[in-house]
Structure formats: structure tokens, C-alpha cells
Design an enzyme around this catalytic site. Structure first.
Site, short mmCIF file in Angstrom:
data_model
loop_
_atom_site.label_atom_id
_atom_site.label_comp_id
_atom_site.label_asym_id
_atom_site.label_seq_id
_atom_site.Cartn_x
_atom_site.Cartn_y
_atom_site.Cartn_z
N THR A 109 0.91 -1.13 -0.01
CA THR A 109 -0.16 0.01 -0.06
C THR A 109 0.89 1.34 -0.16
O THR A 109 1.93 1.06 -0.04
CB THR A 109 -1.06 -0.23 1.32
OG1 THR A 109 -1.91 1.18 1.04
CG2 THR A 109 -0.15 0.19 2.54
N VAL A 110 0.08 2.28 -0.08
CA VAL A 110 0.91 3.63 0.18
C VAL A 110 0.12 4.43 1.31
O VAL A 110 -1.16 4.27 1.29
CB VAL A 110 1.12 4.66 -1.06
CG1 VAL A 110 1.79 3.95 -2.25
CG2 VAL A 110 -0.20 4.91 -1.77
#
Length: 528
Positions: free
Chosen positions: A350-351
Site C-alpha cells: 500500500t501507500v
């Protein structure tokens, strides 16, 4: 304050606005939005859209989004659930009749409707000054004109070569010259640029209806998916109140289920019964207690949490003091609790982005396509890399996280926000799939128990007790590893570091912001 005799990062300080992301170009794009008069929400969306191009293994418009937003850093916090649903045709019986007992992670069945674009639009309508048409321009330019592959992006790209070689349209879109993109390569994605232009012009309807949606559905149905145009057209972001607990005079907030933030809150409730200040931050005792709290919290999550419409236990009862007390008295410093083995269906990527603007609007924002490069399915003509978030479902009738028509899966991505006396104190998040609740707990306790600044807290060595093994980074001292093994932990080293994180601390008295960003990624914090 860090010792300047050794390598490391300084905290970043500013007065007006700040953003921290996993890539410098995204941080710069966010600062440019803030300096142009945009809000924290505006900056978060611009940065995230750009990351969906330049950090394609972690995020994109084919993924999901969660966010916590607190206007002016005080008062009401709003939680945005931009996670997508399973197709209406995805009944558990359909899978069981075909003897499918888990969702294949690179199949069309792993693709839930991407929720990010609608979430971005809803957050901007509620808290933005600029629109998608303007905020998507940095992403469009990067996709059209090209971007340079950063070190961590290149590392991940190389590790996923086999997956991309065997995916749907991934060799065409994501293996330039038949090989993984390497650090320093320039990558262009004109089809994705055109899709972003459509969204910039038409808004969410340009993604969830019309030619873009038709292409995504055609692609998925062509490889066995159950998706229909109505599944995309009917998608909506859910807007709710956050859930929270108290730790060291701070209130800690998370998005409610189907988000897994409750896992982190249960960990804090357990650890609050121990005085961590009496033990060293890099010690056997600290890592053992963190692992035991995680094992209890993850066991709870895997048993009880899913789409809230299908849960049989109330969130309030899990966050109640009595739930933690049931286990705290059983925790020992010299042995492991006897708990059932927990095996979550997925451990994705993810970010995370955190932004605070001049008016102290706070946006804690996270976006993901689940596993690295998602499902390895790229829509035929649009260049949209689709998530594999539905791989988080179980195919287990009567389980709250069982796949079903229009259900949202138990997620992994969690934006966090800590407040004190109602005011935002720290907007933070730690990426890394199943590690996120542990990572957030680790960072927060590093600050509140051990007096670290945000950068020191993010830098400190990490571990994750996952599927019966304590996975430890190289920075964990050898004597700690040996001590953990002596009390019963099975340990291993991790190939890739655990997650990545960002944080912004607000000092209301001085009128300043302090930011940090994880060296495990390519990014940075920037302020002005």
C-alpha cells in the site's frame, strides 16, 4: 534528537503546511498544491494519484482508499471508507460448487470494484478547494511524459517479475522490453494517461460508467470474472464516524470495519496495562509483549471482523476494557500464550500519505491495490491495474468475512490519527499489509512511551508475529532474537523490510509541524 555521528534522517519542520509520502515527487506535488491554496485533502489526492503512476506496485486508480479528515485539526473527525465490493453474482455457493475454497490472488475473482476514485471525489467535495480536473494533472503528465523508476520501486518490480510475466496484459503494460523496470529507467503509460484524462474531465462517472468501466468488465469477464457494469455503476463511498481508544492521554482513531483498524486499538488496550517505560525499546520484553498483543488482536480480528452488515459482535464490546482484561492476566514475560494459529488470507502492499495544511486541516490518507502489482490484471485498453482485494475474503459460510454478493472484504489498510483534548496531535500511518496494526502501535509507543521524535519512531527496528513466526528486521539486536527464541518464539529474518510509514506531529503552542518518512521506502516529508 538523533546523533549526527551516524547515518540517518532529520525530522522536517515547517510552519505553514506539510506532507509526507513514500516518494519525493509525490511529496513535491502535494507541497505545490498546498502553496497554490489547496487543502490537505487536495494535496493528498494529488499526491496519491501521482503515486498510482510512479509507484505502481503499491497503489493506483484500480485500488481502494480509506481516510480520516479533521477540519482545522479539532472537533469532528470523519472516516471515509472507499473500499469496493464483490460482484453481485459472487455467491459463496458459486465457489463451493466449483470446489474453490480460497480466492486465487491473480484471478478475476480477486478483483473487487475499485473504490479509490469515488472516495477521492467525495473527500474533495467535503474538504477540498480544487477539483479532480486540476489535481490529476501531475499524474497525467507522469504517465504521458514518463517518470524515472526510484530504488524501492525498482526493487519491488524486479521481485515481481514472474507474477507480471504471467499476468493478464501485465507483460504488455508493465514489462518494458520484456524485463522488469530497473532503477533509473524512464517509464511511460499513455493508455493510463488517457484514462486519467477521462476521469479529470468527467469525474467518477468517467471511471464507473462508460468506456472505461466497459473495458474493465470486459477484461474481467473474459478471464472468468462475475463482474457486471451495474457492480461498477452502483459503487458508493461510505462516510462514517471513526472508532477509537485512549492511550497515554491521547485518543487514537481508526476507520471502523470492514477496515481492520480495530486490531491496532485492541493492541493499545492490551499494552496500556503494562508500563513500557520500564523496559528498553529494543529489548526481549518489549518485542515479546508487542507480539502477544498482536496475536490476541489478530485472533479477534480473524474470528469476528468483516463487512459490518454481517458481523455478529459489536465493535464496542471488542474495544471494552473487559475484552483486554480477559487476556492481559494470562500474558507472561517468559512464555507464549497458547492461542489458535491465525492465517489471514493475504499480506499486501500500500501507500500512506499524511498532510496538514496552513489552516491545520488534517488528512490521514491511505490507498492500495492490495498485493504488489495487485491482481496482475491490467484492463485491456485503459491501462488500469486492478487490485486483488477480494482475495481477502474467506470462502467459509457463516464467517463474517465470507465472500458474498455486494460484500466488502476485511481490509488491511488503516489511516490513523491521534488527538489530545480534541485537537489533532499526530496524523500517521504505517504501510505493509498485515503489519500495519503492529507498525502503527510500534511507532506510537516509540513516541509516547520512549520519547522518540517522529523520525526516530519510524526508523526503529521492527518485527511482525505472523502465521506462527516472528519475522524480524536485521536491525533487531542478535541478543533480542536469541532471547525471543529462548522463551518459545520461532523467528526468521524478513527479505524486505516491514512496511513503510509517515507521520506529522502538530505543536499547537509553537505553531509548527514536524514530519518524518520511512527510509524503508523512497519518500520524504516536505514542508513550507
Amino acid at each position: 534528537m538523533r546523533s549526527f555521528h551516524f547515518p540517518g534522517r532529520s525530522t522536517v519542520h515547517a510552519q505553514n503546511g506539510m506532507i509526507a509520502t513514500s516518494h519525493p515527487q509525490a511529496a513535491l506535488a502535494g507541497i505545490e498544491v498546498l502553496r497554490a491554496g489547496g487543502t490537505a485533502a487536495d494535496a493528498a489526492v494529488a499526491a496519491c494519484a501521482l503515486l498510482g503512476v510512479i509507484e505502481p506496485q503499491s497503489t493506483g486508480i484500480g485500488g481502494d482508499c480509506f481516510a480520516l479528515v479533521q477540519p482545522k485539526g479539532e472537533g469532528r473527525i470523519t472516516a471515509y471508507n472507499g473500499s469496493g465490493r464483490a460482484p453481485m453474482a459472487a455467491t459463496v455457493d458459486w465457489y463451493l460448487e466449483r470446489k474453490i475454497h480460497s480466492v486465487p490472488l491473480t484471478s478475476a475473482h480477486a478483483v473487487s470494484v475499485p473504490g479509490a476514485i469515488d472516495a477521492w471525489d467525495r473527500i474533495l467535495r467535503d474538504h477540498g478547494r480544487l477539483g479532480l480536473d486540476r489535481l490529476l494533472q501531475p499524474a497525467i503528465r507522469a504517465a504521458e511524459d514518463g517518470y524515472v523508476v526510484a530504488p524501492r520501486v525498482g526493487f519491488d518490480w524486479n521481485n515481481q517479475f514472474e507474477k507480471l510475466k504471467n499476468g493478464t496484459n501485465t507483460a504488455r503494460y508493465l514489462l518494458p522490453h520484456g524485463r522488469p523496470a530497473a532503477v533509473g529507467d524512464v517509464i511511460r503509460q499513455p493508455e493510463l494517461a488517457q484514462t486519467l484524462r477521462i476521469i479529470a474531465k468527467e469525474g467518477p462517472k468517467g471511471f464507473y460508467t462508460g468506456a472505461v468501466a466497459e473495458d474493465m468488465v470486459q477484461t474481467l469477464r473474459g478471464i472468468g470474472g462475475l463482474h457486471a457494469l451495474e457492480d461498477f455503476a452502483n459503487h458508493q463511498t461510505e462516510v462514517t464516524a471513526p472508532i477509537g481508544t485512549t492511550y497515554k492521554d491521547h485518543d487514537v482513531w481508526q476507520c471502523p470495519p470492514n477496515g481492520p483498524g480495530i486490531t491496532m486499538l485492541v493492541m493499545l488496550n492490551i499494552l496500556s496495562r503494562f508500563d513500557l517505560t520500564r523496559i528498553a525499546p529494543l529489548s526481549i520484553e518489549r518485542f515479546h509483549l508487542e507480539a502477544e498483543a498482536a496475536r490476541i488482536a489478530y485472533m479477534m480480528r480473524e474470528q469476528h471482523i468483516g463487512d459490518p452488515e454481517h458481523m455478529t459482535i459489536e465493535v464496542a464490546s471488542i474495544l471494552a476494557k473487559e475484552f483486554a482484561d480477559e487476556y492481559v492476566s494470562q500474558i507472561s514475560l517468559d512464555k507464549l500464550l497458547d492461542l489458535p494459529s491465525v492465517a489471514p488470507p493475504m499480506n499486501p502492499e500500500t501507500v500512506y500519505i499524511t498532510v496538514v495544511d496552513r489552516d491545520r486541516n488534517v488528512c490521514s490518507f491511505i490507498n492500495s491495490i492490495a498485493h504488489s502489482f495487485g491482481s496482475a490484471i491490467v484492463s485491456n485498453q485503459t491501462g488500469v491495474l486492478l487490485q486483488n482485494r477480494a482475495g481477502g475474503f474467506r470462502i467459509q459460510p457463516d464467517h463474517p468475512n465470507c465472500i458474498g454478493p455486494g460484500k466488502r472484504p476485511l481490509h488491511t489498510i488503516i489511516p490513523a490519527l491521534a488527538t489530545k483534548a480534541g485537537r489533532a496531535q499526530m496524523s500517521f500511518g504505517v504501510m505493509g499489509g498485515q503489519y500495519q496494526p503492529v507498525g502503527q502501535t510500534h511507532v506510537l509507543t516509540n513516541i509516547l512511551d520512549y520519547g522518540c521524535d517522529v523520525q526516530e519512531a519510524i526508523d526503529m527496528a521492527r518485527g511482525l508475529h505472523y502465521e506462527g513466526v516472528y519475522q524480524l528486521e536485521d536491525g533487531v539486536p542478535a541478543e533480542v532474537v536469541e532471547g525471543l527464541e529462548k522463551i518459545g518464539h520461532k523467528t526468521s529474518k524478513v527479505m524486505s523490510p516491514l512496511g513503510g510509514g509517515q507521520a506529522i506531529w502538530i505543536d499547537w503552542d509553537k505553531g509548527t509541524l514536524t514530519g518524518g518518512s520511512d527510509p524503508r521506502k523512497d519518500g520524504c516529508a516536505l514542508g513550507y
